[in-house]
Structures are given as structure tokens and as C-alpha cells.
Design a protein around this motif. Structure first.
Motif, PDB file in Angstrom:
ATOM      1  N   ALA A 152       0.582 -12.591  16.127  1.00 12.52           N
ATOM      2  CA  ALA A 152       0.356 -11.652  15.809  1.00 12.52           C
ATOM      3  C   ALA A 152       0.448 -11.343  14.124  1.00 12.52           C
ATOM      4  CB  ALA A 152       1.411 -10.431  16.212  1.00 12.52           C
ATOM      5  N   LYS A 153       1.063 -12.125  13.528  1.00 15.04           N
ATOM      6  CA  LYS A 153       1.041 -12.056  12.148  1.00 15.04           C
ATOM      7  C   LYS A 153      -0.366 -12.831  11.638  1.00 15.04           C
ATOM      8  CE  LYS A 153       3.628 -13.486   8.151  1.00 15.04           C
ATOM      9  NZ  LYS A 153       4.769 -14.336   7.425  1.00 15.04           N
ATOM     10  N   GLY A 154      -0.865 -13.848  12.192  1.00 18.76           N
ATOM     11  CA  GLY A 154      -1.922 -14.345  11.938  1.00 18.76           C
ATOM     12  C   GLY A 154      -3.149 -13.633  12.331  1.00 18.76           C
ATOM     13  N   GLU A 155      -3.145 -12.840  13.300  1.00 20.68           N
ATOM     14  CA  GLU A 155      -4.273 -11.991  13.731  1.00 20.68           C
ATOM     15  C   GLU A 155      -4.386 -10.858  12.770  1.00 20.68           C
ATOM     16  OE1 GLU A 155      -4.115 -10.376  17.620  1.00 20.68           O
ATOM     17  OE2 GLU A 155      -3.309 -12.125  18.404  1.00 20.68           O
ATOM     18  N   GLY A 156      -3.307 -10.396  12.168  1.00 21.54           N
ATOM     19  CA  GLY A 156      -3.309  -9.203  11.128  1.00 21.54           C
ATOM     20  C   GLY A 156      -3.799  -9.644   9.865  1.00 21.54           C
ATOM     21  N   MET A 157      -3.473 -10.931   9.359  1.00 24.26           N
ATOM     22  CA  MET A 157      -4.163 -11.466   8.327  1.00 24.26           C
ATOM     23  C   MET A 157      -5.540 -11.693   8.449  1.00 24.26           C
ATOM     24  SD  MET A 157      -1.353 -14.322   6.822  1.00 24.26           S
ATOM     25  CE  MET A 157      -2.289 -14.888   5.603  1.00 24.26           C
ATOM     26  N   ASN A 158      -6.020 -12.267   9.399  1.00 22.02           N
ATOM     27  CA  ASN A 158      -7.498 -12.489   9.877  1.00 22.02           C
ATOM     28  C   ASN A 158      -8.036 -11.119   9.942  1.00 22.02           C
ATOM     29  OD1 ASN A 158      -7.468 -15.059  10.093  1.00 22.02           O
ATOM     30  ND2 ASN A 158      -7.259 -15.191  12.533  1.00 22.02           N
ATOM     31  N   LEU A 159      -7.590  -9.954  10.533  1.00 27.50           N
ATOM     32  CA  LEU A 159      -8.191  -8.568  10.515  1.00 27.50           C
ATOM     33  C   LEU A 159      -8.345  -8.235   8.965  1.00 27.50           C
ATOM     34  CD1 LEU A 159      -9.133  -6.455  11.949  1.00 27.50           C
ATOM     35  CD2 LEU A 159      -7.030  -5.546  12.239  1.00 27.50           C
ATOM     36  N   GLY A 160      -7.058  -8.507   8.310  1.00 22.03           N
ATOM     37  CA  GLY A 160      -7.301  -7.788   6.689  1.00 22.03           C
ATOM     38  C   GLY A 160      -8.209  -8.645   5.948  1.00 22.03           C
ATOM     39  N   ARG A 161      -8.542  -9.916   6.209  1.00 21.41           N
ATOM     40  CA  ARG A 161      -9.491 -10.674   5.526  1.00 21.41           C
ATOM     41  C   ARG A 161     -10.817  -9.914   5.869  1.00 21.41           C
ATOM     42  NH1 ARG A 161      -7.219 -16.090   7.309  1.00 21.41           N
ATOM     43  NH2 ARG A 161      -5.539 -16.329   5.725  1.00 21.41           N
ATOM     44  N   GLU A 162     -10.964  -9.839   7.094  1.00 22.63           N
ATOM     45  CA  GLU A 162     -12.415  -9.289   7.728  1.00 22.63           C
ATOM     46  C   GLU A 162     -12.494  -7.853   7.140  1.00 22.63           C
ATOM     47  OE1 GLU A 162     -16.025  -9.338   9.510  1.00 22.63           O
ATOM     48  OE2 GLU A 162     -14.669 -11.172   9.335  1.00 22.63           O
ATOM     49  N   GLY A 215     -11.340  -6.641   4.147  1.00 21.82           N
ATOM     50  CA  GLY A 215     -11.248  -6.850   2.801  1.00 21.82           C
ATOM     51  C   GLY A 215     -12.696  -7.483   2.395  1.00 21.82           C
ATOM     52  N   ARG A 216     -13.409  -8.252   3.331  1.00 24.20           N
ATOM     53  CA  ARG A 216     -14.578  -9.178   3.082  1.00 24.20           C
ATOM     54  C   ARG A 216     -15.674  -8.001   3.428  1.00 24.20           C
ATOM     55  NH1 ARG A 216     -14.927 -12.976   7.219  1.00 24.20           N
ATOM     56  NH2 ARG A 216     -13.445 -14.024   6.003  1.00 24.20           N
ATOM     57  N   GLU A 217     -15.488  -7.148   4.380  1.00 20.27           N
ATOM     58  CA  GLU A 217     -16.591  -6.093   4.353  1.00 20.27           C
ATOM     59  C   GLU A 217     -16.532  -5.186   3.317  1.00 20.27           C
ATOM     60  OE1 GLU A 217     -15.948  -4.424   8.485  1.00 20.27           O
ATOM     61  OE2 GLU A 217     -16.594  -6.282   9.518  1.00 20.27           O
ATOM     62  N   GLU A 218     -15.308  -4.797   2.792  1.00 21.53           N
ATOM     63  CA  GLU A 218     -15.177  -3.838   1.774  1.00 21.53           C
ATOM     64  C   GLU A 218     -15.823  -4.327   0.610  1.00 21.53           C
ATOM     65  OE1 GLU A 218     -11.599  -1.551  -0.051  1.00 21.53           O
ATOM     66  OE2 GLU A 218     -11.562  -1.268   2.287  1.00 21.53           O
ATOM     67  N   GLY A 219     -15.494  -5.713   0.279  1.00 22.33           N
ATOM     68  CA  GLY A 219     -16.053  -6.124  -0.932  1.00 22.33           C
ATOM     69  C   GLY A 219     -17.573  -6.303  -1.025  1.00 22.33           C
ATOM     70  N   MET A 220     -18.158  -6.585   0.332  1.00 20.71           N
ATOM     71  CA  MET A 220     -19.604  -6.675   0.620  1.00 20.71           C
ATOM     72  C   MET A 220     -20.203  -5.334   0.135  1.00 20.71           C
ATOM     73  SD  MET A 220     -20.313  -9.358   3.584  1.00 20.71           S
ATOM     74  CE  MET A 220     -22.038  -9.153   3.571  1.00 20.71           C
ATOM     75  N   ARG A 221     -19.849  -4.291   0.671  1.00 15.61           N
ATOM     76  CA  ARG A 221     -19.959  -2.988   0.589  1.00 15.61           C
ATOM     77  C   ARG A 221     -20.095  -2.459  -0.882  1.00 15.61           C
ATOM     78  NH1 ARG A 221     -18.219  -0.659   4.648  1.00 15.61           N
ATOM     79  NH2 ARG A 221     -15.707  -0.425   3.789  1.00 15.61           N
ATOM     80  N   THR A 222     -18.964  -2.757  -1.646  1.00 18.88           N
ATOM     81  CA  THR A 222     -18.892  -2.570  -2.955  1.00 18.88           C
ATOM     82  C   THR A 222     -19.912  -3.324  -3.908  1.00 18.88           C
ATOM     83  OG1 THR A 222     -16.562  -2.035  -2.722  1.00 18.88           O
ATOM     84  CG2 THR A 222     -17.129  -2.347  -4.917  1.00 18.88           C
ATOM     85  N   GLY A 223     -19.932  -4.331  -3.457  1.00 12.55           N
ATOM     86  CA  GLY A 223     -20.884  -5.583  -4.138  1.00 12.55           C
ATOM     87  C   GLY A 223     -22.266  -4.947  -4.153  1.00 12.55           C
ATOM     88  N   MET A 224     -22.667  -4.323  -2.943  1.00 14.04           N
ATOM     89  CA  MET A 224     -24.152  -4.088  -2.460  1.00 14.04           C
ATOM     90  C   MET A 224     -24.486  -2.789  -3.409  1.00 14.04           C
ATOM     91  SD  MET A 224     -24.881  -4.761   1.388  1.00 14.04           S
ATOM     92  CE  MET A 224     -26.475  -4.271   1.327  1.00 14.04           C
TER      93      MET A 224
END
Length: 101
Positions: free
Chosen positions: A1-11, A13-22
Motif C-alpha cells: 500500500a505504501k508503494g501504491e501511495g508513492m506511485n499515486l503521489g508521483r503521478e 505531482g507529474r500531472e500538476e507539474g505538467m499543468r503548471t509548466g504548460m
């Protein structure tokens, strides 16, 4: 579960970063586009203004030259009709030059 939470957090974060960057990229692109557009517009305006000014200056100079020729012709006692024909001035303009002498 801990690994899934990190993966979800990365995803997320990645989407938020892309949106901010765009958004930043679009804003920067708009600013640069407006700046470039304004510069091009101003340069075109200057060129058109100079062209118009030169044309009007040439017309004014040619008109003054015709009036000078008309004055010299009148000094030589040439007829208004001959001066009208030679200079391209209207009869009224030639008469005005004659009155101003």
C-alpha cells in the motif's frame, strides 16, 4: 500500500507539474508573441509613415516648383493660358500667382 501511495503521489505531482509548466509556457508565449507583434506593427507603421511623408513632401515640392516656374513665366509676360499649359497648374492657381506678385 505504501508503494501504491508513492506511485499515486508521483503521478499526481507529474500531472500538476505538467499543468503548471504548460500554463507558464502559454503565458510566456503570449507575452513574447505580443512583444514581437507590437515591434513588427510599430516598424511597419514607421515605414508606412515615412513613405507617406516622403510622398507628400515630394508633391509639395513639385507644386512649389511649378509655382516658381509660373512666377518666372509671368515675369517674362507669358500668357496665363501658356503658363497653365506648361506647368499643369490650374488657371486659378496661375491667376493667384499673378495676384501675389
Amino acid at each position: 500500500a505504501k508503494g501504491e501511495g508513492m506511485n499515486l503521489g508521483r503521478e499526481v505531482g507529474r500531472e500538476e507539474g505538467m499543468r503548471t509548466g504548460m500554463e507558464r509556457g502559454l503565458n510566456l508565449g503570449r507575452k513574447e508573441g505580443m512583444k514581437t507583434g507590437m515591434e513588427k506593427g510599430m516598424n511597419l507603421g514607421r515605414k508606412e509613415g515615412m513613405k507617406t511623408g516622403m510622398e507628400k513632401g515630394m508633391e509639395t515640392g513639385m507644386e512649389k516648383g511649378k509655382i516658381l516656374v509660373a512666377r518666372k513665366c509671368l515675369e517674362k509676360n507669358m500668357s496665363v493660358d501658356d503658363i497653365f499649359y506648361l506647368t499643369g497648374l490650374s488657371r486659378e492657381q496661375v491667376e493667384a500667382v499673378k495676384r501675389d506678385m
